[in-house]
Design a protein around this motif. Structure first.
Motif, PDB file in Angstrom:
ATOM      1  N   THR A 118       0.811  -1.222   0.000  1.00 37.59           N
ATOM      2  CA  THR A 118       0.000   0.000   0.000  1.00 37.59           C
ATOM      3  C   THR A 118       0.843   1.270   0.000  1.00 37.59           C
ATOM      4  N   MET A 157      -0.519   4.482   1.765  1.00 37.73           N
ATOM      5  CA  MET A 157      -1.954   4.766   1.701  1.00 37.73           C
ATOM      6  C   MET A 157      -2.602   4.653   3.080  1.00 37.73           C
ATOM      7  N   ARG A 173      -5.071  -2.977  -9.448  1.00 38.43           N
ATOM      8  CA  ARG A 173      -4.036  -2.641  -8.469  1.00 38.43           C
ATOM      9  C   ARG A 173      -4.513  -1.605  -7.449  1.00 38.43           C
ATOM     10  N   GLU A 174      -5.125  -0.527  -7.937  1.00 35.01           N
ATOM     11  CA  GLU A 174      -5.531   0.529  -7.025  1.00 35.01           C
ATOM     12  C   GLU A 174      -6.647   0.094  -6.085  1.00 35.01           C
ATOM     13  N   SER A 175      -7.618  -0.656  -6.593  1.00 34.83           N
ATOM     14  CA  SER A 175      -8.704  -1.092  -5.718  1.00 34.83           C
ATOM     15  C   SER A 175      -8.208  -2.114  -4.697  1.00 34.83           C
ATOM     16  N   ARG A 196      -5.213  -2.109  -3.352  1.00 36.14           N
ATOM     17  CA  ARG A 196      -4.507  -1.320  -2.340  1.00 36.14           C
ATOM     18  C   ARG A 196      -5.497  -0.591  -1.429  1.00 36.14           C
ATOM     19  N   GLU A 197      -6.553  -0.035  -2.023  1.00 37.83           N
ATOM     20  CA  GLU A 197      -7.534   0.680  -1.203  1.00 37.83           C
ATOM     21  C   GLU A 197      -8.297  -0.276  -0.295  1.00 37.83           C
TER      22      GLU A 197
END
Length: 385
Positions: free
Chosen positions: A236, A239, A346-348, A350-351
């Protein structure tokens, strides 16, 4: 063409709605055509407001910029409109009345839109509603899937036909909203009754009934307990720390974070043994627990929280697929981990991982982490979060 479409849509809206709200298209560029479209639909001229131009010049100067001539378009005001000042941006909003119908123009950026709506628009709408008002309750839920949630609560809320129930799923959490219209002095006892039944059914899966974010809830737990938190992040990359520090006053309980992508960083900054990484790998329960212990000690905090995983799109294997994430937590007495396989890009991933870590920290505080017969933490694989 866009301007004509907006104007035509507004004409239709005015035929069937008492209030129409438009957001966006109030900026200085050629594609910002909402003002012109609304003026065309209402057959009203547009004038330049010199007062707005002066305000814009001062705001640009305060930020060290010179205002260009194109920004004067944001001073265009439709005849008869009440100007709604925008303290967070450069595009003011407008409130208009047309034959007993009302039109609101708001800027597009969410922070600006919300600020103007809450400070300038909400009170006007409340006056228009007279004795009628919308009573509602809201729940923020985590740890169960949308399908499981609706399966559990649908038989309950269906018994209350006057109440609208909406389930909204996102990468952060699931929101359940209950609302119905009430008249002056009416007590929505059925709304309270349904709320109580849902809270009994869902228990600790509800993390807020006041619209708080997960980081606000966890921050309050840390502050009230007098404990501090440090985080170690691999996939992450900051984040988690970013979300924690969004909360004003987080410096009271957040010691800091370590971004440890490489194995060398995990070993040098968080004290993870090299032999552990060689045996189990960086994406493992053992590594997550060692990171949580290590960051707690390195930053002298009460609690250590870690995330390690494979966010993709590459790097996965049949044994450890893309989306596999481990969360570790340690307070010096308990050290535990949990894993899930996250869906999405990738972004979802990590979130979702960030909010999983915060969610589990909340449960860690509440001593609700599931254990097996030997007392070891149970790890579960979920398709959703």
């Amino acid at each position: 063409m866009i301007r004509m479409n907006i104007a035509e849509i507004l004409r239709i809206a005015l035929q069937r709605s008492d209030l129409t709200i438009l957001s966006g298209g109030l900026g200085p560029t050629e594609d910002d055509c909402t003002r012109a479209a609304v003026a065309a639909a209402l057959a009203r001229p547009i004038r330049i407001d010199e007062g707005i131009i002066e305000i814009l010049r001062r705001r640009f100067a305060a930020r060290g910029f010179r205002m260009t001539q194109i920004n004067e378009r944001q001073a265009e005001v439709i005849q008869g409109a009440e100007i709604l000042d925008n303290p967070l941006g450069t595009a003011p909003g407008m409130w208009l009345e047309e034959k007993g119908r009302y039109i609101v123009l708001l800027p597009g950026p969410p922070r600006e839109l919300q600020s103007i709506f809450e400070e300038k628009v909400f009170g006007k709408i409340r006056k228009l509603s007279g004795d009628a008002s919308l009573a509602y309750r809201s729940f923020h839920i985590t740890g169960i899937t949308e399908s499981e949630l609706d399966t559990r609560i649908a038989p309950i809320y269906r018994a209350y036909p006057r109440i609208r129930t909406t389930v909204l799923a996102g990468t952060r959490h699931i929101a359940v909203r209950l609302y119905r219209w009430t008249q002056a002095e009416e007590n929505p006892s059925d709304l309270d009754e349904l709320s109580e039944k849902l809270q009994l059914e869902l228990g600790d899966s509800i993390f807020s009934t006041r619209g708080e974010s997960m980081e606000e809830v966890v921050g309050r737990q840390l502050k009230e307990s007098g404990q501090t938190l440090a985080v170690a992040e691999s996939c992450t990359a900051g984040m988690l720390g970013m979300h924690i520090t969004r909360v004003p006053g987080s410096s009271d309980y957040f010691s800091g974070g370590i971004l440890c992508y490489s194995n060398d960083a995990k070993m040098e900054l968080c004290g993870v043994p090299e032999e552990l990484l060689q045996k189990h790998g960086a994406v493992s329960a053992e590594a997550a627990e060692a990171l949580a212990c290590g960051v707690r000690k390195s930053l002298h905090s009460s609690i250590g929280l870690s995330i390690t995983g494979i966010a993709g799109p590459g790097g996965g294997s049949p044994e450890k697929p893309v989306g596999l994430v481990y969360i570790g937590v340690s307070d010096g007495q308990r050290t535990e981990s949990r894993h899930r396989i996250m869906p999405g890009d990738r972004e979802s991933i990590r979130e979702r991982s960030t909010y999983l870590a915060l969610s589990w920290l909340r449960r860690f505080f509440n001593a609700l982490v599931s254990t097996d017969e030997s007392g070891s933490p149970v790890t579960n694989k979920y398709s959703e979060f």
